[in-house]
Design an enzyme around this catalytic site. Structure first.
Site, PDB file in Angstrom:
ATOM      1  N   TYR A  10       9.005  -7.613  15.358  1.00 46.19           N
ATOM      2  CA  TYR A  10       9.050  -8.507  14.226  1.00 46.19           C
ATOM      3  C   TYR A  10       9.109  -7.979  13.029  1.00 46.19           C
ATOM      4  O   TYR A  10       8.411  -6.808  12.745  1.00 46.19           O
ATOM      5  CB  TYR A  10       8.270  -9.578  14.238  1.00 46.19           C
ATOM      6  CG  TYR A  10       6.600  -9.181  14.326  1.00 46.19           C
ATOM      7  CD1 TYR A  10       6.055  -8.854  13.261  1.00 46.19           C
ATOM      8  CD2 TYR A  10       5.815  -8.950  15.306  1.00 46.19           C
ATOM      9  CE1 TYR A  10       4.639  -8.439  13.190  1.00 46.19           C
ATOM     10  CE2 TYR A  10       4.483  -8.376  15.766  1.00 46.19           C
ATOM     11  CZ  TYR A  10       3.921  -8.144  14.227  1.00 46.19           C
ATOM     12  OH  TYR A  10       2.670  -7.948  14.219  1.00 46.19           O
TER      13      TYR A  10
ATOM     14  N   TYR B 199       5.040 -14.945  16.400  1.00 49.73           N
ATOM     15  CA  TYR B 199       3.771 -15.594  16.754  1.00 49.73           C
ATOM     16  C   TYR B 199       3.543 -16.967  16.634  1.00 49.73           C
ATOM     17  O   TYR B 199       4.183 -17.833  15.707  1.00 49.73           O
ATOM     18  CB  TYR B 199       2.610 -14.918  16.052  1.00 49.73           C
ATOM     19  CG  TYR B 199       2.123 -13.599  16.388  1.00 49.73           C
ATOM     20  CD1 TYR B 199       1.216 -13.136  17.115  1.00 49.73           C
ATOM     21  CD2 TYR B 199       3.045 -12.466  15.554  1.00 49.73           C
ATOM     22  CE1 TYR B 199       0.827 -11.972  17.204  1.00 49.73           C
ATOM     23  CE2 TYR B 199       2.702 -10.978  15.880  1.00 49.73           C
ATOM     24  CZ  TYR B 199       1.900 -11.078  16.751  1.00 49.73           C
ATOM     25  OH  TYR B 199       1.505  -9.589  17.121  1.00 49.73           O
TER      26      TYR B 199
ATOM     27  N   HIS C  32      -1.738  -7.011  20.965  1.00 49.25           N
ATOM     28  CA  HIS C  32      -2.948  -6.794  20.670  1.00 49.25           C
ATOM     29  C   HIS C  32      -4.092  -6.876  21.748  1.00 49.25           C
ATOM     30  O   HIS C  32      -4.210  -7.812  22.466  1.00 49.25           O
ATOM     31  CB  HIS C  32      -3.516  -7.748  19.339  1.00 49.25           C
ATOM     32  CG  HIS C  32      -2.411  -7.562  18.182  1.00 49.25           C
ATOM     33  ND1 HIS C  32      -2.901  -6.806  16.961  1.00 49.25           N
ATOM     34  CD2 HIS C  32      -1.290  -8.066  18.005  1.00 49.25           C
ATOM     35  CE1 HIS C  32      -2.067  -7.013  16.212  1.00 49.25           C
ATOM     36  NE2 HIS C  32      -0.909  -7.803  16.707  1.00 49.25           N
TER      37      HIS C  32
ATOM     38  N   HIS D 265       4.409  -4.853  20.462  1.00 49.27           N
ATOM     39  CA  HIS D 265       3.196  -4.443  20.891  1.00 49.27           C
ATOM     40  C   HIS D 265       2.317  -5.527  21.257  1.00 49.27           C
ATOM     41  O   HIS D 265       2.679  -6.984  21.169  1.00 49.27           O
ATOM     42  CB  HIS D 265       2.421  -3.671  19.389  1.00 49.27           C
ATOM     43  CG  HIS D 265       2.177  -4.866  18.395  1.00 49.27           C
ATOM     44  ND1 HIS D 265       3.457  -4.991  17.535  1.00 49.27           N
ATOM     45  CD2 HIS D 265       1.474  -5.641  17.964  1.00 49.27           C
ATOM     46  CE1 HIS D 265       3.105  -5.936  16.640  1.00 49.27           C
ATOM     47  NE2 HIS D 265       1.930  -6.190  16.831  1.00 49.27           N
TER      48      HIS D 265
ATOM     49  N   ARG E 150       7.773  -4.278  13.046  1.00 50.10           N
ATOM     50  CA  ARG E 150       6.757  -3.648  14.203  1.00 50.10           C
ATOM     51  C   ARG E 150       7.318  -3.531  15.456  1.00 50.10           C
ATOM     52  O   ARG E 150       8.071  -4.422  15.878  1.00 50.10           O
ATOM     53  CB  ARG E 150       5.480  -4.766  14.070  1.00 50.10           C
ATOM     54  CG  ARG E 150       4.646  -5.161  12.784  1.00 50.10           C
ATOM     55  CD  ARG E 150       4.151  -3.865  12.404  1.00 50.10           C
ATOM     56  NE  ARG E 150       3.527  -2.799  13.503  1.00 50.10           N
ATOM     57  CZ  ARG E 150       2.413  -2.803  14.139  1.00 50.10           C
ATOM     58  NH1 ARG E 150       1.777  -3.876  14.114  1.00 50.10           N
ATOM     59  NH2 ARG E 150       2.009  -2.003  14.859  1.00 50.10           N
TER      60      ARG E 150
HETATM   61 FE   LIG Z   1       1.020  -8.020  15.682  1.00 45.05          FE
END
Ligand SMILES: [Fe+3]
Lengths: 249, 190
Positions: free
Chosen positions: A154, A115, A169, A167, A164
């Protein structure tokens, strides 16, 4: 009568939204996801009747959108790295009715699973051409579409070797405060599902499946981008007696 | 006619909500400089007493006349008499767990049962570790009579009611949110 003609002696009839099934959402305390243990309330939630503040809500969006807000691959001077994808679907309510002109916001990691955020500093590259934030409005039939890149998985420190699944959000308003929803979209067949306590916090198998997008070959564009379809269902309304009369089943 | 569909489950905003959700004008339910505007500020703490530095608070409320510019208000949608009134604010917590939003006090609201709701804001709280938003309400300390008659406050355990009450602050009000444990804020199922 008040100055704008509203008759204060007339009883107020409000729309009412069906309360969600107990298993539709994850329990706030889901110990497999460790930070719920110190953040989930201990006391049971108090029943709140749906009154004016709950059956209305912000109708936002017009004027908030920039030209490339829906296309995460065109927000910089160059194209981001990664597999280009189309993510589209409809925003519906629990009765299958479209939710038109509602703001849909997304954020995601880049193709390497990182991110653009000060606290995300695991050793994967940032992409100078990818911010990872999108916004759009649904059209009159409740449809939305984003163009972006396939996010990477990640790592996080929740449990041993925790990752994770990829995905995106999603944040949605609907038309009433009761319909507000923040969720995540997953990709079909991800091998990381089994060990993810966030996805698996949704205990009902069918409800969990509703978080997983469908690969959509019909919308996939030749020599350009893979497509995924992700419909989002917000709460439906309890039928009013008036609407029942129209219902000829 | 209509099919019944299962709702999409909620998921946490996660630790990186700051890249996607904050808006530059988020904290302003009314524009800066609005006469009578007040700041509502508070700190969010978790069950260990630590500040929650990665939360987002959203507020929704009526205007000072108790009206909504919304088609589902059976009294009719009415643009606010307060110029630039949005009724909605979105504010992320800072490094000490504080949020802040600028608004004007809402008016009282009629209920279908013929009662009157005291002036209030409805809040959603989102954070890492919250798999679903938490919903609470902010009531005002200078509305003792209206608060005593409010049907929602009356339905809350008297020992916990004060968690829904803001306290006076130099430029408005303070409303802290305790997610868990001693003096835990009352959260609602809507
Ligand atoms: Fe996330």
């Amino acid at each position: 009568m008040t100055r704008d003609g509203y008759d204060t002696t007339h009883p107020l009839t409000l729309p009412s939204y069906r309360r969600d099934d107990v298993d539709a959402h994850p329990p706030l305390l889901s110990p497999g996801y460790k930070s719920t243990v110190i953040r989930a309330p201990h006391q049971p939630l108090v029943y709140l009747p749906q009154r004016l503040t709950e059956v209305t809500g912000p109708l936002l969006g017009e004027g908030r959108l920039g030209e490339f807000d829906h296309d995460l691959t065109r927000q910089h001077d160059g194209e981001p790295q990664g597999q280009r994808i189309i993510v589209h679907g409809r925003v519906l309510d629990g009765d299958g009715r479209a939710v038109p002109h509602t703001l849909v916001e997304i954020w995601q990691a880049n193709a390497a699973g990182r991110y653009r955020h000060i606290l995300d500093n695991w050793p994967a590259p940032l992409d100078p051409h990818f911010t990872g934030v999108g916004r759009t409005l649904t059209d009159e039939r409740g449809r939305y579409e984003f163009i972006t890149v396939q996010p990477g998985a990640y790592p996080w420190r929740n449990h041993d070797n925790a990752w994770r699944p990829a995905h995106i959000h999603f944040s949605l308003f609907g038309r009433a405060f009761t319909q507000r929803l923040v969720t995540q979209m997953y990709f079909p067949g991800d091998p990381l599902f089994f060990q993810d306590p966030v996805l698996n916090s949704v205990r009902d198998e069918q409800a969990r499946q509703r978080l997983i997008a469908r690969y959509d070959h019909a919308t996939t564009r030749p020599e350009w981008a893979l497509a995924y379809e992700f419909d989002i269902v917000l709460r439906g309304r309890d039928e009013t007696p008036f609407e029942d009369e129209d219902d000829d089943e | 006619m209509s099919e019944r569909l299962g709702v999409t489950p909620a998921q946490t905003v996660g630790p990186y909500l700051h890249i996607g959700l904050p808006w530059p004008d988020g904290p302003y339910a009314v524009p800066e400089g609005t006469p009578g505007a007040c700041w509502i500020r508070g700190q969010i703490v978790d069950g260990t007493g630590a500040p929650v530095v990665d939360a987002l608070v959203e507020s929704w409320q009526a205007d000072p006349d108790g009206r909504f510019d919304h088609p589902d208000d059976p009294r009719g949608a009415r643009p606010s008499t307060v110029p630039g009134f949005r009724g909605f604010a979105r504010t992320e917590t800072d490094g000490q767990g504080w949020y802040g939003l600028l608004t004007v006090k809402p008016g009282p609201l009629p209920t279908p049962e013929g009662e009157t709701e005291a002036p209030h804001l409805t809040l959603s709280v989102f954070a890492r570790g919250l798999l679903h938003r938490l919903v609470t309400r902010v009531y005002f300390p200078d509305e003792a009579t209206a608060n005593a008659a409010d049907p929602v406050l009356r339905g809350v355990d008297p020992d916990r009611r004060d968690t829904l009450l803001a306290s006076p602050a130099p430029d408005g009000y303070r409303f802290d949110i305790r997610l868990q444990g001693e003096h835990e804020t009352v959260f609602f199922a809507v």
